[in-house]
Enzyme design. Structure first.
Site, PDB file in Angstrom:
ATOM      1  N   GLY A  68     -78.071  65.939  -3.759  1.00  0.00           N
ATOM      2  CA  GLY A  68     -76.693  66.363  -4.251  1.00  0.00           C
ATOM      3  C   GLY A  68     -75.774  66.410  -3.315  1.00  0.00           C
ATOM      4  N   ASP A  69     -76.025  66.386  -2.033  1.00  0.00           N
ATOM      5  CA  ASP A  69     -75.079  66.386  -0.859  1.00  0.00           C
ATOM      6  C   ASP A  69     -74.946  65.046  -0.571  1.00  0.00           C
ATOM      7  OD1 ASP A  69     -74.690  69.143   0.026  1.00  0.00           O
ATOM      8  OD2 ASP A  69     -76.932  69.167  -0.057  1.00  0.00           O
ATOM      9  N   THR A  70     -75.816  64.236  -0.372  1.00  0.00           N
ATOM     10  CA  THR A  70     -75.820  62.868   0.457  1.00  0.00           C
ATOM     11  C   THR A  70     -75.028  61.667  -0.610  1.00  0.00           C
ATOM     12  OG1 THR A  70     -78.261  62.318  -0.429  1.00  0.00           O
ATOM     13  CG2 THR A  70     -77.687  63.088   2.004  1.00  0.00           C
TER      14      THR A  70
END
Length: 408
Positions: free
Chosen positions: A178-180
């Site tokens: 979800g971040d990367t």
């Protein structure tokens, strides 16, 4: 610090990010040669305190997660709430090409350091923000002020609803996707905006939402509902309509195997010594194989459960899409990742042995990216940056004493 190489050499990026999504964006730019200056509060990015840590590291300047997404960067510890700290950032903006931040929406605006304030200083500045639900520029979400983490983005963006064995047990994708994923889109958006600024002299706001980024890669969710009005549900490791496609049991564990199309299925049938499967009416085409997937997997496993992963590697490797399901040790031992330089080593302050970080996956033939040096210690380059701004040793000492900056 090793001199920068790569296609983005000469590009200057101000990195006002923390945690993972924003730092991953700027890390990609740094890997390809951009001079990324990580501007941290005096106490540092909280991600520095996240492990894992080496047993012999008593200094604990940062852990493994911070090392991974902050390599190739410099660090300046700057108090943006101090008038002189704020003024220093504005000085840095004058020579910057882009700025990346992932504060809560409106935080930097209230400090007089948002996009509108900074573009008045540098009209060509590209200003990129990465937030859970975006900012006003791309459409003001009703959730704009909500905090977010990887699991929140995966839940709302569509991945968790289709991942797992059944709808009662949703599962997020491993790691911080979800971040990367958002970081990848932010790096791409930053570069497209820089390309525009290069030819026009006009910068712009690049607005990236973590949740949007996950949805952008949820093609099955969107297409199934848009075309058929169906909300897909978890189906384990398979993809609806494709068989065999997923995991199968073997003598010493589990492997991934995919041979859903006719040429691949024919090859698989011959390899496992069951040519009769090719003309079996249950498995005669792709649609029938999916309808009879359970029977098909049971048949394949009657062969694979009598062989080890190593034996199946010899049989399947190079013939049908296949892989053992690697753990970390197996990844480190596999020659593919060594020859592709996907586990480069860097030093770690406080530890006698070097550590590995994920390598640069995009291989450019003329201007390759590179992991050149470790992540910086907090404020390691504060003095260097201040000197480049023309500050004398006495002025630097005064800034440190006033609490506007800190330095190693």
């Amino acid at each position: 610090m090793q001199a920068a190489t790569g296609a983005l050499k000469g590009l200057r990026i101000l990195d006002l990010t923390h945690a993972l999504a924003g730092p991953f964006c700027s890390q990609i730019l740094a890997d390809h040669g951009a001079d990324v200056l990580k501007i941290e509060p005096l106490e540092g990015d909280f991600f520095r305190r996240m492990g894992p840590f080496r047993d012999d590291d008593q200094m604990r300047h940062f852990g493994g997660l911070f090392q991974s997404c902050n390599r190739n960067k410099r660090s300046m510890a700057l108090n943006l709430k101090h008038p002189e700290g704020k003024a220093l950032l504005m000085d840095l903006v004058k020579d910057a090409d882009a700025l990346v931040e992932n504060y809560r929406a409106g935080v930097l605006d209230k400090m007089g350091l948002g996009y509108d304030a900074l573009k008045a200083i540098k009209p060509s500045l590209v200003y990129t923000s990465v937030r859970g639900f975006g900012d006003k520029a791309g459409g003001e979400s009703p959730y704009m002020q909500w905090p977010s983490f990887d699991i929140v983005a995966q839940a709302m963006g569509g991945w968790m609803g289709i991942t797992g064995e059944d709808a009662q047990h949703p599962v997020k994708v491993g790691g911080g996707a979800g971040d990367t994923v958002a970081g990848l889109f932010a790096a791409f958006g930053t570069m497209t905006a820089l390309w525009h600024a290069r030819s026009t002299g006009v910068g712009q706001y690049v607005d990236v939402a973590m949740t949007d980024s996950i949805l952008a890669l949820s093609e099955m969710v969107v297409s199934q509902y848009s075309y058929r009005g169906v909300s897909p549900v978890p189906v384990g490791n398979g993809i609806p309509g494709l068989a065999p496609f997923g995991t199968v049991r073997v003598k010493d564990g589990v492997i991934a195997l995919a041979a859903p199309h006719n040429p691949q299925f024919r090859e698989l049938s011959l390899i496992i010594g069951m040519p009769e499967l090719i003309n079996d009416p249950r498995f005669a085409d792709e649609g029938l194989r999916w309808e009879n997937n359970a029977a098909l997997i049971a048949t394949i496993e009657s062969f694979t459960t009598t062989r080890t992963k190593l034996e199946l590697r010899e049989l399947f490797g190079g013939k049908v899409p296949f892989s053992p399901i690697y753990n970390a040790q197996e990844i480190f031992e596999d020659p593919h990742f060594a020859v592709r330089n996907m586990l480069p080593e860097v030093e770690h302050p406080g530890s006698e042995r070097p550590v590995s970080v994920p390598g640069v996956p995009v291989k450019l033939s003329q201007t390759p990216g590179q992991v050149r040096h470790r992540a910086p210690m907090l404020g390691e380059h504060t003095r260097e940056v201040l000197k480049s701004l023309g500050r004398s040793e006495a002025q630097i000492a005064g800034l440190i004493e006033a609490g506007a900056v800190s330095a190693q």
